[in-house]
Scaffold this motif. Structure first.
Motif, short mmCIF file in Angstrom:
data_model
loop_
_atom_site.label_atom_id
_atom_site.label_comp_id
_atom_site.label_asym_id
_atom_site.label_seq_id
_atom_site.Cartn_x
_atom_site.Cartn_y
_atom_site.Cartn_z
N PHE A 101 0.81 -1.18 0.20
CA PHE A 101 0.03 -0.02 0.08
C PHE A 101 0.92 1.20 -0.02
O PHE A 101 0.17 2.50 -0.05
CB PHE A 101 -0.98 -0.02 1.27
CG PHE A 101 -0.36 -0.15 2.52
CD1 PHE A 101 0.27 0.61 3.28
CD2 PHE A 101 -0.37 -1.70 2.96
CE1 PHE A 101 0.76 0.47 4.48
CE2 PHE A 101 0.25 -1.81 4.24
CZ PHE A 101 0.79 -0.87 4.92
N GLU A 102 2.12 0.87 0.11
CA GLU A 102 3.03 2.32 -0.07
C GLU A 102 3.90 2.42 -1.19
O GLU A 102 4.63 3.21 -1.77
CB GLU A 102 4.15 2.21 0.99
CG GLU A 102 3.43 2.36 2.38
CD GLU A 102 4.20 2.28 3.74
OE1 GLU A 102 5.35 1.74 3.41
OE2 GLU A 102 3.83 2.70 4.80
N ALA A 103 4.02 1.29 -2.10
CA ALA A 103 4.63 1.09 -3.40
C ALA A 103 4.30 2.19 -4.40
O ALA A 103 5.36 2.61 -5.14
CB ALA A 103 4.11 -0.44 -4.02
N GLY A 104 3.04 2.68 -4.41
CA GLY A 104 2.85 3.74 -5.34
C GLY A 104 3.49 5.21 -4.93
O GLY A 104 3.81 5.88 -5.92
N ALA A 105 3.79 5.15 -3.91
CA ALA A 105 4.45 6.62 -3.56
C ALA A 105 6.01 6.63 -3.77
O ALA A 105 6.74 7.72 -3.59
CB ALA A 105 4.09 6.67 -2.05
N LYS A 106 6.65 5.18 -4.11
CA LYS A 106 7.97 5.29 -4.17
C LYS A 106 8.37 5.94 -5.68
O LYS A 106 7.68 6.01 -6.60
CB LYS A 106 8.44 3.80 -4.42
CG LYS A 106 8.49 3.31 -2.98
CD LYS A 106 9.18 1.76 -2.88
CE LYS A 106 10.76 2.15 -3.22
NZ LYS A 106 11.32 0.81 -3.34
N ASP A 107 9.44 6.33 -5.73
CA ASP A 107 10.25 6.93 -6.96
C ASP A 107 10.74 5.73 -7.86
O ASP A 107 11.51 4.85 -7.44
CB ASP A 107 11.22 7.93 -6.70
CG ASP A 107 10.83 9.00 -5.96
OD1 ASP A 107 9.66 9.48 -6.47
OD2 ASP A 107 11.45 9.64 -5.40
N VAL A 112 5.88 8.61 -12.59
CA VAL A 112 4.29 8.41 -12.81
C VAL A 112 3.79 8.98 -13.87
O VAL A 112 2.85 8.94 -14.19
CB VAL A 112 3.63 8.62 -11.38
CG1 VAL A 112 2.15 8.32 -11.53
CG2 VAL A 112 4.27 7.68 -10.07
N ILE A 113 4.07 10.38 -13.99
CA ILE A 113 3.42 11.37 -14.93
C ILE A 113 3.59 10.55 -16.38
O ILE A 113 2.83 11.08 -17.15
CB ILE A 113 3.99 12.61 -14.62
CG1 ILE A 113 3.04 13.70 -15.62
CG2 ILE A 113 5.41 12.60 -15.29
CD1 ILE A 113 1.51 13.84 -14.83
N ALA A 114 4.67 9.97 -16.53
CA ALA A 114 5.06 9.44 -17.86
C ALA A 114 4.41 8.07 -17.87
O ALA A 114 3.82 7.53 -19.08
CB ALA A 114 6.41 9.03 -18.05
N GLN A 115 4.08 7.40 -16.80
CA GLN A 115 3.37 6.08 -17.07
C GLN A 115 1.98 6.15 -17.33
O GLN A 115 1.19 5.29 -17.87
CB GLN A 115 3.50 5.49 -15.47
CG GLN A 115 4.94 5.04 -15.24
CD GLN A 115 4.75 4.19 -13.70
OE1 GLN A 115 4.12 3.55 -13.43
NE2 GLN A 115 6.02 4.54 -13.03
N ILE A 116 1.26 7.19 -16.76
CA ILE A 116 -0.09 7.41 -16.81
C ILE A 116 -0.51 7.51 -18.54
O ILE A 116 -1.72 6.61 -18.57
CB ILE A 116 -0.85 8.72 -16.16
CG1 ILE A 116 -0.58 8.68 -14.79
CG2 ILE A 116 -2.26 9.08 -16.47
CD1 ILE A 116 -0.75 10.01 -14.02
N PRO A 117 -0.21 8.34 -19.17
CA PRO A 117 -0.57 7.97 -20.65
C PRO A 117 -0.26 6.78 -21.02
O PRO A 117 -1.28 6.09 -22.30
CB PRO A 117 0.20 9.23 -21.40
CG PRO A 117 1.37 9.49 -20.68
CD PRO A 117 1.04 9.17 -19.21
N ILE A 118 0.74 5.91 -20.72
CA ILE A 118 1.09 4.56 -21.27
C ILE A 118 -0.18 3.75 -21.01
O ILE A 118 -0.62 2.77 -21.76
CB ILE A 118 2.44 3.99 -21.00
CG1 ILE A 118 3.62 5.05 -21.61
CG2 ILE A 118 2.78 2.66 -21.21
CD1 ILE A 118 4.80 4.65 -21.00
N LEU A 119 -0.44 3.82 -19.39
CA LEU A 119 -1.38 3.06 -19.27
C LEU A 119 -2.83 3.20 -19.69
O LEU A 119 -3.62 2.28 -19.97
CB LEU A 119 -1.55 3.14 -17.62
CG LEU A 119 -0.52 2.60 -16.74
CD1 LEU A 119 -0.82 2.82 -15.26
CD2 LEU A 119 -0.25 1.15 -16.86
#
Length: 216
Positions: A101-107, A112-119
Motif C-alpha cells: 500500500f506504499e509502493a505507489g509513493a516510491k520513486d 508516474v506522470i509518464a506512466q499514466i498516458p502509457i497505461l
C-alpha cells in the motif's frame, strides 16, 4: 372377481404414481446448491450460471439484459482481485522492501506522470477489444481470441471454480485493504504479529488505537 382385482390393482398403481413424481421433483430441487439451506431462490436464477447459488437479495439480476453485464463484471473484477491478492502475498513473501500500500509513493526509473498516458493507451486498447469481443461472442477473451483459452481448460466445472475463487479473492482484498488502513501492516506481517501476541494484537487493540494509527 377378476375384473374387480384388475380394477383394484390399477387404482393402486394410479395412486402410487403421484408419490414417485413428488419424490423426483424434491430430489431435483435439493440437488441444486443453494447459498443457505431452505433459502428461497429467485425465479430468474435458474442455476445455469457459473457459481449461481440463488443469492440475490437486492434483485440485481431480475433484468436479463443487466444480468449479463453483472455476470461479466463479477468475473472481470474477480480476476483482477485474484491477481492483486497473489501479487500482495507474493511481494511480501519475496521480501520486497516497500509495503504493497506504499509502493505507489516510491520513486521509479519511469516517473508516474509518464506512466499514466502509457497505461491509458494500453489498458484502453485492451478493454475496448475485450468489450467488443464480449458483445459479439458473449464470452471473455483477449484481443481477438474469444474465448481466451490457451491451456484448453474451459469447462463448466472450471468456470464455477473461477467464480468462487474470484469471490474469495475480492473478499480477501477488502480484508487486506482494511488491515492496511487500521494497522498499517501487510497480511503475513499482521498474522505473525497476532500469533506472537494474540491478546495484545487483535481487532480490539487496533480499533482502540485507530486514531493513533491514522495519524501516522
Amino acid at each position: 372377481m377378476a375384473a374387480s382385482a384388475v380394477s383394484l390393482r390399477s387404482a393402486k398403481l394410479s395412486a402410487a404414481r403421484p408419490v414417485a413424481t413428488r419424490r423426483s421433483v424434491k430430489a431435483s430441487a435439493s440437488s441444486r446448491p443453494v447459498w443457505l439451506p431452505d433459502a428461497k431462490v429467485p425465479d430468474y436464477l435458474k442455476g445455469t450460471l457459473a457459481g449461481d447459488s440463488g443469492f440475490d437479495p437486492l434483485g440485481l439480476g431480475a433484468d436479463p439484459a443487466r444480468l449479463k453485464w453483472y455476470v461479466e463484471a463479477e468475473k472481470t473484477n474477480g480476476r483482477w482481485a485474484m491477481a492483486a491478492v497473489a501479487g500482495i502475498l507474493g511481494q511480501e513473501l519475496l521480501g520486497v522492501d516497500a509495503k504493497w500500500f506504499e509502493a505507489g509513493a516510491k520513486d521509479y526509473d519511469l516517473p508516474v506522470i509518464a506512466q499514466i498516458p502509457i497505461l491509458f493507451l494500453v489498458m484502453g486498447f485492451l478493454e475496448t477489444k475485450r468489450f467488443q469481443g464480449w458483445k459479439e461472442s458473449g464470452t471473455s477473451g483477449f484481443i481477438n481470441s474469444f474465448p481466451f483459452d490457451p491451456l484448453n481448460m474451459n469447462s463448466p466445472a472450471n468456470a464455477t471454480k473461477e467464480v468462487k475463487n474470484g469471490r474469495l479473492a475480492m473478499v480477501a482484498f477488502v480484508g487486506f485493504a482494511v488491515q492496511a488502513l487500521v494497522s498499517r501492516t501487510q497480511p503475513i506481517e499482521g498474522l505473525q504479529a497476532h500469533l506472537s501476541d494474540p491478546f495484545g494484537k487483535n481487532i480490539t487493540y487496533y480499533l482502540t488505537h485507530l486514531p493513533e494509527t491514522l495519524a501516522k
